[in-house]
Design an enzyme around this catalytic site. Structure first.
Site, PDB file in Angstrom:
ATOM      1  N   GLU A 150      52.746  13.730  30.466  1.00  0.00           N
ATOM      2  CA  GLU A 150      52.794  14.554  29.262  1.00  0.00           C
ATOM      3  C   GLU A 150      52.297  15.969  29.553  1.00  0.00           C
ATOM      4  OE1 GLU A 150      50.797  12.643  26.000  1.00  0.00           O
ATOM      5  OE2 GLU A 150      51.981  10.814  26.193  1.00  0.00           O
ATOM      6  N   GLU A 169      59.651  14.750  22.069  1.00  0.00           N
ATOM      7  CA  GLU A 169      59.209  13.827  21.009  1.00  0.00           C
ATOM      8  C   GLU A 169      58.852  14.589  19.730  1.00  0.00           C
ATOM      9  OE1 GLU A 169      56.408  10.772  22.107  1.00  0.00           O
ATOM     10  OE2 GLU A 169      56.075  10.184  20.019  1.00  0.00           O
TER      11      GLU A 169
HETATM   12  O1  KIV Z   1      54.674   5.488  25.941  1.00  0.00           O
HETATM   13  C1  KIV Z   1      55.827   5.499  25.490  1.00  0.00           C
HETATM   14  O2  KIV Z   1      56.382   4.481  25.079  1.00  0.00           O
HETATM   15  C2  KIV Z   1      56.524   6.780  25.466  1.00  0.00           C
HETATM   16  C3  KIV Z   1      57.832   6.852  24.752  1.00  0.00           C
HETATM   17  C4  KIV Z   1      57.632   6.750  23.312  1.00  0.00           C
HETATM   18  C5  KIV Z   1      58.596   8.060  25.135  1.00  0.00           C
HETATM   19  O3  KIV Z   1      56.031   7.734  25.986  1.00  0.00           O
END
Ligand code: KIV
Length: 340
Positions: free
Chosen positions: A172, A239
């Site tokens: 991220e 997202e």
């Molecule tokens: O952790 C997860 O499932 C994610 C998705 C929602 C993209 O990062």
């Protein structure tokens, strides 16, 4: 108790080999791609049987994903957190399977993603990869495993790929993560970037908020997307971003975007598997962008309740669920037991 010729009572059934054709395989009805070539399999008298071999379809590679992107064909991605969820995602023909750190909440019962550790992520990556023969796999880098320095990130990414047996990692962050993304890709590991709403940073973002809603926010998002692309990310997850902004960002990039709560203008979509299959108890909060395509919770509940009721009424196991023995052996056994 002196049993007469006890060995006669221990007449083992020889292990038998049968042909498991596609019609006999329980997988056949859900996996047309399995093919019909009969293969030998052993009859097992145990509940601990393997789940089956991953389906043979052509391996999805980065090149495959780039081709889909070039053809403007949407890329499908779903999360999986263990062997069965990996298996079903593979059988459904997903292009990409993400072992997301949503694992923390949906499989480990934690409050948020900040609690899950690298060792736990690796364990779950490994179990998913055992189920996936064709889809392209991604392992999420958990909070705390990559932010300290690019060196820390490379060491963690190497563990996720080498021990977790996945083909890429996801992390991220936007422009500030560019040096880290560069270091990981230079170590030979493909990186998926994740910008917009980044759940690991939800406290500093002020909660789970839609990102890029203001002009300044949208410009920052575009800057982040371009920075992670330049740093070497081969895909970027967007997202909780307004669909118009996601579409514009997608058009500005060379690499595919995968949307979650970002509209259809992205190059592909991702959802958390338990959300879309409905494998959660009634009343649980689910975000607006989730579409629930099934109700696995209800199906499981119905099955387990029916099992409970049949056990209580001694209806299960029925004769067909038991192992027969020769009448004369049983009579002899009863005679011997009665005599003593
Ligand atoms: O952790 C997860 O499932 C994610 C998705 C929602 C993209 O990062």
């Amino acid at each position: 108790m002196a049993l007469r010729s006890p060995l006669r009572l221990l007449r083992p059934t020889p292990p038998s080999m049968v042909l498991c054709g596609a019609r006999q395989s329980p997988l056949a009805s859900v996996t047309p791609v399995l093919g019909t070539i009969p293969r030998p399999c052993q009859v097992r008298h145990s509940s601990h049987s393997p789940m089956g071999t991953p389906i043979s379809r052509k391996k999805v590679t980065i090149k495959t994903l780039q081709t889909l992107h070039k053809k403007n064909e949407p890329i499908t991605m779903i999360t999986a957190h263990d062997f069965p969820s990996g298996h079903v995602a593979e059988a459904a023909g997903m292009d990409m399977i993400l072992v997301g750190d949503s694992l923390a909440m949906v499989a480990l019962g934690m409050q948020d993603t900040s609690e899950v550790g690298l060792d736990e992520m690796i364990l779950h990556c490994r179990s998913v990869s055992r189920a996936v023969g064709s889809a392209f796999t991604i392992g999420d880098m958990p909070m705390g495993s990559y932010e300290v320095s690019p060196q820390q990130a490379v060491a963690s990414a190497l563990r996720i790929v080498k021990e977790g047996r996945v083909q890429s990692v996801k992390l991220e962050g936007g422009a500030e993560m560019a040096p880290t993304i560069k270091a990981i890709t230079q170590a030979g590991i493909a990186v998926v970037a994740h910008i917009g709403l980044t759940p690991q940073r939800q406290s500093s973002l002020g909660g789970f908020r839609v990102q890029g809603k203001s002009t300044a926010g949208a410009l920052k998002l575009l800057e982040d997307a371009l920075a992670v692309q330049e740093a070497g990310a081969f895909i970027v997850v967007l997202e909780a971003v307004p669909p118009e902004i996601a579409r514009i960002i997608t058009n500005k990039l060379r690499i595919p975007t995968i949307g979650i709560g970002a509209g259809t203008g992205c190059s592909g979509q991702v959802l958390v598997q338990v959300d879309l299959t409905g494998y959660f108890p009634p009343g649980r909060f689910i975000p607006k962008f989730v579409k629930q395509y099934g109700n696995v919770w209800n199906e499981s509940l119905k099955a387990i309740e029916a099992y409970r009721d049949e056990v209580k009424k001694r209806e299960y196991p029925a004769p067909q669920h038991t192992y027969p023995m020769a009448k004369e052996d049983l009579e002899e056994f009863e005679r011997l037991v009665d005599r003593n």
